[in-house]
Scaffold this motif. Sequence first.
Motif, PDB file in Angstrom:
ATOM      1  N   GLU A 278     -41.489 -58.478  54.992  1.00  0.00           N
ATOM      2  CA  GLU A 278     -40.749 -57.271  54.666  1.00  0.00           C
ATOM      3  C   GLU A 278     -40.375 -56.449  55.898  1.00  0.00           C
ATOM      4  N   PHE A 280     -39.651 -57.342  58.865  1.00  0.00           N
ATOM      5  CA  PHE A 280     -38.979 -58.091  59.938  1.00  0.00           C
ATOM      6  C   PHE A 280     -37.790 -57.342  60.540  1.00  0.00           C
ATOM      7  N   LYS A 282     -37.080 -54.070  60.137  1.00  0.00           N
ATOM      8  CA  LYS A 282     -37.269 -52.628  60.043  1.00  0.00           C
ATOM      9  C   LYS A 282     -37.181 -52.013  61.433  1.00  0.00           C
ATOM     10  N   PHE A 289     -33.218 -53.082  57.366  1.00  0.00           N
ATOM     11  CA  PHE A 289     -31.919 -53.690  57.110  1.00  0.00           C
ATOM     12  C   PHE A 289     -31.979 -54.875  56.150  1.00  0.00           C
ATOM     13  N   ARG A 290     -33.160 -55.371  55.861  1.00  0.00           N
ATOM     14  CA  ARG A 290     -33.303 -56.340  54.764  1.00  0.00           C
ATOM     15  C   ARG A 290     -34.542 -55.966  53.962  1.00  0.00           C
ATOM     16  N   ALA A 293     -36.338 -58.623  48.943  1.00  0.00           N
ATOM     17  CA  ALA A 293     -36.573 -60.059  49.087  1.00  0.00           C
ATOM     18  C   ALA A 293     -35.280 -60.849  48.862  1.00  0.00           C
ATOM     19  N   ARG A 296     -33.418 -61.100  51.986  1.00  0.00           N
ATOM     20  CA  ARG A 296     -34.106 -61.958  52.957  1.00  0.00           C
ATOM     21  C   ARG A 296     -33.936 -63.436  52.600  1.00  0.00           C
ATOM     22  N   HIS A 299     -30.495 -64.451  53.545  1.00  0.00           N
ATOM     23  CA  HIS A 299     -30.428 -64.616  54.988  1.00  0.00           C
ATOM     24  C   HIS A 299     -30.969 -65.986  55.390  1.00  0.00           C
TER      25      HIS A 299
ATOM     26  N   ARG C 240     -30.758 -52.227  65.921  1.00  0.00           N
ATOM     27  CA  ARG C 240     -31.525 -53.176  65.106  1.00  0.00           C
ATOM     28  C   ARG C 240     -32.867 -53.403  65.770  1.00  0.00           C
ATOM     29  N   HIS C 241     -33.792 -53.951  64.997  1.00  0.00           N
ATOM     30  CA  HIS C 241     -35.075 -54.346  65.567  1.00  0.00           C
ATOM     31  C   HIS C 241     -34.796 -55.484  66.554  1.00  0.00           C
ATOM     32  N   HIS C 251     -34.640 -61.097  65.141  1.00  0.00           N
ATOM     33  CA  HIS C 251     -34.837 -59.798  64.491  1.00  0.00           C
ATOM     34  C   HIS C 251     -33.546 -59.012  64.333  1.00  0.00           C
ATOM     35  N   GLY C 276     -23.804 -55.538  55.377  1.00  0.00           N
ATOM     36  CA  GLY C 276     -25.114 -55.227  55.934  1.00  0.00           C
ATOM     37  C   GLY C 276     -25.034 -54.705  57.354  1.00  0.00           C
TER      38      GLY C 276
ATOM     39  N   GLN D 214     -45.482 -57.858  45.771  1.00  0.00           N
ATOM     40  CA  GLN D 214     -44.425 -58.572  45.019  1.00  0.00           C
ATOM     41  C   GLN D 214     -44.915 -58.953  43.621  1.00  0.00           C
TER      42      GLN D 214
END
Lengths: 345, 442, 278, 249
Positions: A278, A280, A282, A289-290, A293, A296, A299, C240-241, C251, C276, D214
């Motif tokens: 989760e 990844f 941030k 940005f994702r 789930a 992701r 992606h 971005r990361h 990332h 996005g 989840q």
Amino acid sequence: MKYVILKKNKLDEFIVNLSKQKKVMAPVSKGYNNYAFEEVTRGGQIALKYIPTILPPKKYFMPQYETVVEYDTKDGKQNMEAIVEYDEMILFGVHTCDLAGIQSLNVVFSDRPKDLNYIIRKNKIILIGLECNDYCDEHASCKLVNNELPNGGYDLFFTDLGDFFLVHVNTWEGENLISLTKVFEPADDIHMKKREKLRAKKREIFKNEVKINPDQIPDLFDRSHNSKVWYKLGERCLSCGNCTNVCPTCHCFDVEDEINLDLKTGKRIRIWDSCQHESFAKVAGGENFRRKAAGRQRHRYFRKFKYPVDKFSRYFCTGCGRCSRTCMADIRLKETLDDLIKESI
Amino acid sequence: MSKKVNMNIKVEYLTRVEGHGNIVVNVKDGSLGACRLDIVEAPRFFEGMLRGRSIFEAQHITSRICGICACGHSLSSIQAAEDAIGFKPSQQTIDLRKLLLHYEILDSHILHIYLLVAPDLLGVPSFSPLIKTHNAVVRRALRMKKTCNDVCDILVGRHIHPISSVVGGFTKLPREKDLEAMHKHLTDMRVDMDETVQLASTLKFPEFDRETEYVGLVSDDNEYPLLMGDIGSSDGVRMKKKDYKKITNEFIVPHSSAKHAKLSRESYATGALARLNLNAKKLHPKAKKVADALGFKTKWTNPYLNTAAQLVECVHCIEDSIAIIERYQKKGINHNEEVIVGLNENKQIPVKAGNGVGAVEVPRGILFHNYEVDKDGIIKNANCIIPTNQNVNNIEHDMKKLVPEILDKGQEKVTLALEMLVRAYDPCISCSAHFLDVKFVK
Amino acid sequence: MKREIIRNSEFEVKKGRIVSTRQMTKIEKFFEIALADEEPLGHDPGQFVEVSLFGVGEAPISIASSPTKRGTFDLCVRAVGKFTNALHKLKEGDEVGIRGPFGKGFPVQTLEGNDLLILAGGLGIVPLRSLIDYVRANRRDFGKVTILLGCRTPKDMLFGDEVDEWNKRLDVNFSCTFDKADPEWSGNVGVITSLIPGVNLDPEHTYAVVVGPPIMYKFVIKELLAKMIPDTHIILSLERHMKCGIGKCGHCQIQGIFCCQDGPVFKYSELKNIKGAI
Amino acid sequence: MNKPKVAFFDFACCEGCQLQVANLGEQLLDILGVIDVVEFREVMSEKWNKEYDVAIIEGSITTPHAVDRIKKIRKRSKVLIAYGSCATIGGINGMKNNFELDEIREHVYPDNAKHFPTIPTMAVDQVVKVDYYVNGCPIYPPEFLKVIKAVLKGIPYAVPDKAVCAECKLNENVCMYEKGVICLGPVTKAGCNSWCINNGNICYGCRGVVTNPQEQAQNDIMVKYKISLDLMLNKMNMYNKCREIDKDE
Ligand SMILES: Cc1cc2nc3c(=O)[nH]c(=O)nc-3n(C[C@H](O)[C@H](O)[C@H](O)COP(=O)(O)OP(=O)(O)OC[C@H]3O[C@@H](n4cnc5c(N)ncnc54)[C@H](O)[C@@H]3O)c2cc1C
Ligand code: SF4
Ligand code: SF4
Ligand code: SF4
């Protein structure tokens, strides 16, 4: 192009010989139809008939924990040395899908700016491929991406033809091994014919596993950005990251500093990371940005079938089926493709 | 004994023991009033919590009663559980459990001898000043401790709360290279062990004697009984494990969250000293030699010598472990015996209703676990009697004899002597408070 | 396991010495850094470096000064977490590690000869300062320059003294707005988008350069498009990361784009079809 | 630089996590070279009466007395580390909260229940602020070292918030579900290097539940493997019962 043969009963001698020169890694059984590449010293330890190992051989090319820098901050300085750590080794018994996986990683890491750690280590590894005479199991989709047959990327390539292996010698390193171990014999027409027969049989067995012309896949993905399929996957996915860990082409990483107790020296390491986790994508402000789930998962699939096709003209799915095999939530790659296809017509 | 002595000793949160205990001694005008060891550890209600859980979880949970003897609890728990569901372990399993128990005893004894007792005998308040004054000793102690730990890691995943030792056997059995590694660790350790024996022979243990009843496992074969055997005592008692309740005779005293025990007399002792007194003949020859050198004849009645008895057992455990490993290096381990248990969802191990008892010699003495399970293997009742609980009563009786004998030495000396006495028993107070009386509803 | 030293590894850091520091706001600190022998960093405005403190980690930080500045370069860092807090503890004379510069900066060659509309939200002023300073150093190469600045409150304003100076200069149009007013402030109150309609511009010959927090982009772009600025004339910088800066760690990936190599500066025309991204 | 004053304190626990420190072997001496242990009841008699730079807390809070004691320790400590499952998540002691307090007390102490005041088990951070967490039952020594170094360096340590499965895969274990038994790896925070599974056992969840487990996906999996909710909750409650205290609030 040179071919030689190795009698089956000489395999043990070959491996024993090899392991005297370098570490030899090969698939071994872990029980429950699970396999892993591990160090071997005898032919008998090797599982010649195996389905893709839990982790692909990428673990030797980009280790899970890899030192990239050693540092020393004595007196407030930022002294460092960039380093690479490696083992010289021979990988025996690599299936064609995994050879393709390694080729994909080669492409990524030698794309500029080059990743020297990867490249140096890769050059220390000798690859001995092994042909699959039949499908591993229902999760494989190697025909879809044309990996049921070898496409290079090895030093030697073994084809199991009953009581002998036909061996394709592809590089100078491979040649070298042949002459060093002295267990090979020249191949003649009969041997080659036997392989032709196998290949003919394989053409019968291996059929595109997904109902789509592979050339149309990038197009399919172009149309599928907003597909419901992703949302459904998102609901089912545990975000455990197993699918990316076991994928032979996934290569995302994190960088972390390890510090010694003197609080001054230490090393900077890179560790496998997963885009399925989760946090990844941030960033510090809290924006993620994702966040979901679904995004992701999308992606992940796009990184197999779309982006690398645009960038490197190759699929980053090797058809090995590992992600489907490992997923507790039963998220299956072939099923996902089928669903996308169904939805788009 | 001097007449008008007044003394009020209260050692709160006794240090260098496992768990929380207080010593209380009151002397008024030379006569002894209160003289107790209070167990003040917060109760954790293990036997209550176990109700309703699967018998396959019992060892995992009860191992958490005590970090120091986790393997001991785990082994006693497994024995009780297997007894309850009627499972018979294989010889290989039993042998490897013996090996594990040796590791456990070795580890705990070394910790006790070096970290907890040695500072007293060397006249310092704790282990840390020794880093400066006795650096080599400290390094040796830590090295030995680490070795115990490493062999445990190899055998069961880790020493504290072992992972692979479960009801039914082992979830992971050592490979060839594991046996090799353990063998090397243990044979390397001999050097340090010899030096430890050397060191011990120079230490002076306080003089004090009180003969009591000594309780431990006994057997008819030639093996120093630690994992298997009946319950026996120096007063001639012999009973089956199942009858453990008659032996421990637990009673509650108001000042303590631990229960007290007695058998043929007002109190009894269990632990290394008791085992030596009962079974010295069966020790490994090398251990016997060490006992001789330390002056052991047929019986030691000075409780301070429990530490010396532990030392003897260390040698025994190292040597017998090496012997077990060598046996399996020759014979090879049968890896097909690996079990997959979890909650036994795959029904690998048959279950039936029953009531089972485990009695195992852990570092501090005999440890009883007792479970009653229903036909699905769910725990209905659980009980556990910890060696320290059995010893507390004996410690108090020792204290009552000791205090008048040394009263004239002044409060400070008396306090230290008492602390050392309690420590000599290597009490595990965390354990003692975890399981208390349980009424089995029939 | 064998070990080898690598020359020119992408993970190699250069040593940077902190020449001066200044606390700018409660959470933002300014650092002026010199490489050994005052070697120029060789960056374009809008690029970033990976700043490293061994034992703590690394973070991507925009370069706040123009390449026209000699000998040193500037950073401005907001303390938000592990790395940035550790960086804030450093003082003059301390060393940091520098990797980079990385990525694509603002396309100054393209901007030359055009009018500029520069929009900065919050910390977005940091990379834009490198552009503004560049433009000031080469003022004649650019047309009309308008700077719009948005901040939460006057207390949060970065580079206050420099902003005052821009404000005073006759060759720059400057406006500023605050989300929340404070008693001393008598100017605009509201979000930065509220300033755009008031700007008088020639859309054909204007480039809008926008940097700010993610939510700002959607609204600003809408206003700019309403002003008839073509999407090829809207320039953005994305955050971005990032872990490696060399397009490998994954990332910073936005669809097929790697923000660290393909960006962080993009034309809106490149991004508008990439879900996005904004 | 003065060596930081470090103290160990134990509450309701098995003290195994403290012992893990002793098990570091000679490496322990390296640690003692950079910190100054001023209190460690289990192995030393010394006491300290000034401020602690670092207090390492083992055990859960289970009595009214313990609540007072931990609050006092917090006041005297600059940095407080919750150490081991009992302290970080309540751990095994939390199983007590599966029962009515009076009932379990009387079950264990039929005649003397009143001597043993008890309150629902709580993790340390359910009573006072915690600065660092070292999860696990017992703690995983390499992680402890990481945390100690972070403390000394004055930088935060983030407990991995991904599932144990991620590490389990890296260790190439055969998944326990394939062997037909339930494992809590998918919902448990990583950081132990999948210790238990590496040794053939299942994950019991001792490191606490990941922040976002989840749930929908978990339910699907329970259906797939025919695991009843009760069974799953029962397993979760072994270590993670104290979570419910936060939910109630
Ligand atoms: C191109 C670019 C330019 C930037 N310029 C500036 C600047 O000029 N001034 C400024 O103050 N900040 C800037 N940032 C943001 C800055 O990089 C993050 O605030 C910083 O990485 C946070 O690290 P931390 O360890 O202090 O925070 P933590 O919250 O402790 O971070 C946790 C982890 O997340 C990572 N992380 C979090 N956010 C980011 C991020 N955005 N990028 C990379 N890694 C991240 C950190 O590396 C760390 O490992 C920029 C970011 C990017 C991508
Ligand atoms: S393995 Fe399955 S559940 Fe885990 S992240 Fe991948 S798709 Fe999701
Ligand atoms: S064994 Fe447990 S931790 Fe490992 S992958 Fe399976 S579920 Fe996850
Ligand atoms: S595998 Fe699970 S139970 Fe075992 S140590 Fe890790 S978190 Fe704890």
